[in-house]
Design an enzyme around this catalytic site. Structure first.
Site, PDB file in Angstrom:
ATOM      1  N   LYS A  16       0.837  -1.214   0.000  1.00  0.00           N
ATOM      2  CA  LYS A  16       0.000   0.000   0.000  1.00  0.00           C
ATOM      3  C   LYS A  16       0.866   1.257   0.000  1.00  0.00           C
ATOM      4  CE  LYS A  16      -0.278   0.307   5.002  1.00  0.00           C
ATOM      5  NZ  LYS A  16      -0.949  -0.205   6.204  1.00  0.00           N
ATOM      6  N   ARG A  68     -11.558   2.280  14.836  1.00  0.00           N
ATOM      7  CA  ARG A  68     -11.626   3.244  13.729  1.00  0.00           C
ATOM      8  C   ARG A  68     -12.603   2.774  12.674  1.00  0.00           C
ATOM      9  NH1 ARG A  68      -5.593   2.747  10.863  1.00  0.00           N
ATOM     10  NH2 ARG A  68      -5.899   0.636  10.065  1.00  0.00           N
ATOM     11  N   TYR A 100      15.290  31.544   7.945  1.00  0.00           N
ATOM     12  CA  TYR A 100      13.993  32.179   8.186  1.00  0.00           C
ATOM     13  C   TYR A 100      13.692  32.287   9.673  1.00  0.00           C
ATOM     14  CZ  TYR A 100      12.917  31.548   3.233  1.00  0.00           C
ATOM     15  OH  TYR A 100      12.923  31.600   1.869  1.00  0.00           O
ATOM     16  N   MET A 129      11.575  26.252   1.336  1.00  0.00           N
ATOM     17  CA  MET A 129      10.810  25.396   0.427  1.00  0.00           C
ATOM     18  C   MET A 129      11.718  24.362  -0.239  1.00  0.00           C
ATOM     19  SD  MET A 129       8.115  26.609  -2.480  1.00  0.00           S
ATOM     20  CE  MET A 129       7.199  27.685  -1.410  1.00  0.00           C
TER      21      MET A 129
HETATM   22  C1  LIG Z   1      -0.256  -1.339   6.802  1.00  0.00           C
HETATM   23  C2  LIG Z   1      -1.014  -2.454   7.346  1.00  0.00           C
HETATM   24  C3  LIG Z   1      -0.380  -3.665   7.650  1.00  0.00           C
HETATM   25  C4  LIG Z   1       1.121  -3.864   7.565  1.00  0.00           C
HETATM   26  O1  LIG Z   1       1.711  -3.494   8.781  1.00  0.00           O
HETATM   27  P1  LIG Z   1       3.301  -3.479   9.002  1.00  0.00           P
HETATM   28  O2  LIG Z   1       3.451  -3.047  10.406  1.00  0.00           O
HETATM   29  O3  LIG Z   1       3.860  -2.477   8.031  1.00  0.00           O
HETATM   30  O4  LIG Z   1       3.811  -4.840   8.732  1.00  0.00           O
HETATM   31  C5  LIG Z   1      -1.185  -4.711   8.080  1.00  0.00           C
HETATM   32  N1  LIG Z   1      -2.513  -4.558   8.217  1.00  0.00           N
HETATM   33  C6  LIG Z   1      -3.149  -3.418   7.942  1.00  0.00           C
HETATM   34  C7  LIG Z   1      -4.620  -3.334   8.111  1.00  0.00           C
HETATM   35  C8  LIG Z   1      -2.422  -2.319   7.511  1.00  0.00           C
HETATM   36  O5  LIG Z   1      -3.057  -1.177   7.258  1.00  0.00           O
END
Ligand SMILES: *Cc1c(COP(=O)(O)O)cnc(C)c1O
Length: 384
Positions: free
Chosen positions: A37, A136, A265, A313
């Site tokens: 992801k 959640r 800055y 930036m």
């Molecule tokens: C991102 C995610 C994982 C992976 O977790 P890691 O700690 O990166 O191994 C597993 N389950 C869900 C639902 C996630 O969102």
């Protein structure tokens, strides 16, 4: 060598090594879902997708339809699991890539059911339950209302339940053990309700992430969802996995200044001594947040140098008074190794007060990315 001002290198040898370790650890016992992801945590599905697909992984974890499309285009024919609840619009479009959807509650399930019915094919789904108290999404099976929803959900048309899932809020072994125990109970309840309503598919129970799977074996159950370990960013077994990402830049200008001058800055930093300062062309526009000013350190000539100004930036200032001979063009490492030095995930965490992924998932997607390592030079992977 690139002429980009700042860039990300992804070490495909590290990815291959980590994947081999993950397979050695989990394969054969639990179904392995490798999590890609957020464009492979910023490492780039374009770069490491082919490496992962070549290892015949049964399931890949994604977030967006774009990632699903990309993995299918790379030739992945295995299972795709979305690791969050999809919006109805995404879910409808996702049917095309045969995405297994993460169902986040009863109203969400009715949406999925309607989409399945309209499209004339069932949608494979994983039902999220709130056993760990992450709260959640996911049905709370411990509430009478939750149990009633579960029954109603089980009789919705068009849903092919393949899994029951939950997710841990904390990387803490005791918390994970307690969450797993409650999840196993609730998954049993949920499974029997689903079976009573005629569910026939195999229903996998899954909760383990990298940390949980590596530190609390009983959390592995039927399927594990492994992301962090693939990228070499887990505290569970840090020596075993190699960090794949390095963020690099080079020095632009170098100058001597007198004690008493203010730097950058807002005049936030005052020189306490005569100093040598170097400018590095990286700033908040590159995802190097202003909040890192005065807190982060980089590597130059194998030594640490502090970022002393509030980054602009596209520019930040490091104090190189104690690093001798700094010159324009010198390599700078913002994350990763240089010589014997290293900016670790823990260093980023201290500077940013949040986990390292909070920074590098964005860096990987904002900055130009290059694959390195011998796997990057193999012909099959060079076609891009
Ligand atoms: C991102 C995610 C994982 C992976 O977790 P890691 O700690 O990166 O191994 C597993 N389950 C869900 C639902 C996630 O969102």
């Amino acid at each position: 060598m690139t002429t980009e001002p700042v860039w990300v290198e992804v070490d495909l040898d590290a990815i291959e090594h980590n994947l081999q370790e993950i397979q050695r650890e989990f394969a054969g016992r639990s179904t392995l879902c490798i999590v890609l992801k957020a464009d492979a945590y910023g490492h780039g599905i374009d770069l490491l997708g082919p490496v992962v697909i070549a290892k015949n992984i049964e399931m890949l974890g994604i977030s967006s339809n774009r990632e699903a499309a990309q993995l299918r285009a790379l030739g992945f024919t295995g299972r795709l699991l979305r690791l969050r609840s999809a919006q109805p619009q995404e879910m409808q479009a996702g049917v095309h890539w045969n995405i297994e959807e993460w169902i986040g509650g009863f109203p969400h399930a009715t949406t999925a059911s309607a989409i399945a019915t309209a499209s004339g094919r069932s949608i494979p789904v994983h039902l999220s339950v709130n056993s760990t108290g992450i709260t959640r999404e996911g049905i709370d099976v411990s509430r009478p209302a939750g149990l009633a929803e579960l029954r109603a959900l089980a009789s919705l048309p068009g849903l092919d339940v393949r899994g029951i899932a939950t997710h841990f809020p904390l990387e803490d072994q005791q918390d994970i053990r307690a969450g797993t125990a409650r999840f196993v109970d609730e998954a049993e309840t949920a499974t029997s309700v689903l079976r009573e309503q005629g569910a026939t598919s195999r229903i996998d129970r899954h909760c383990a992430t990298s940390y949980a799977g590596l530190t609390v074996p009983e959390s592995r159950l039927d399927l594990v969802r492994i992301g962090a370990a693939l990228y070499g960013d887990t505290t569970a077994d840090p020596k075993r996995f190699r960090r794949a990402m390095t963020v690099r830049s080079r020095v632009a200008a170098v100058n001597g200044y007198s004690a008493g001058e203010t730097v950058g800055y807002e005049r936030t930093h005052v020189l306490e001594r005569d100093s040598v300062l170097a400018s590095v062309p990286v700033g908040y526009g590159d995802g190097f947040h202003r909040s890192l000013g005065g807190r982060a350190q980089v590597l130059i000539r194998g030594k640490r140098a502090p970022v002393i100004d509030l980054p602009g930036m596209n520019c930040l200032i490091i104090d190189v008074t104690e690093v001798h001979g700094v010159f324009p063009g010198d390599d700078v490492v913002l994350y990763g190794r240089q010589g014997g030095g290293e900016v670790t995930s823990h260093d980023l965490e201290l500077a940013n007060t949040q986990i390292a992924a909070d920074l590098y998932t964005a860096w990987g997607r904002i900055l130009p990315r290059f694959a390195v390592g011998s796997a990057a030079r193999r012909p099959a992977l060079a076609v891009r």
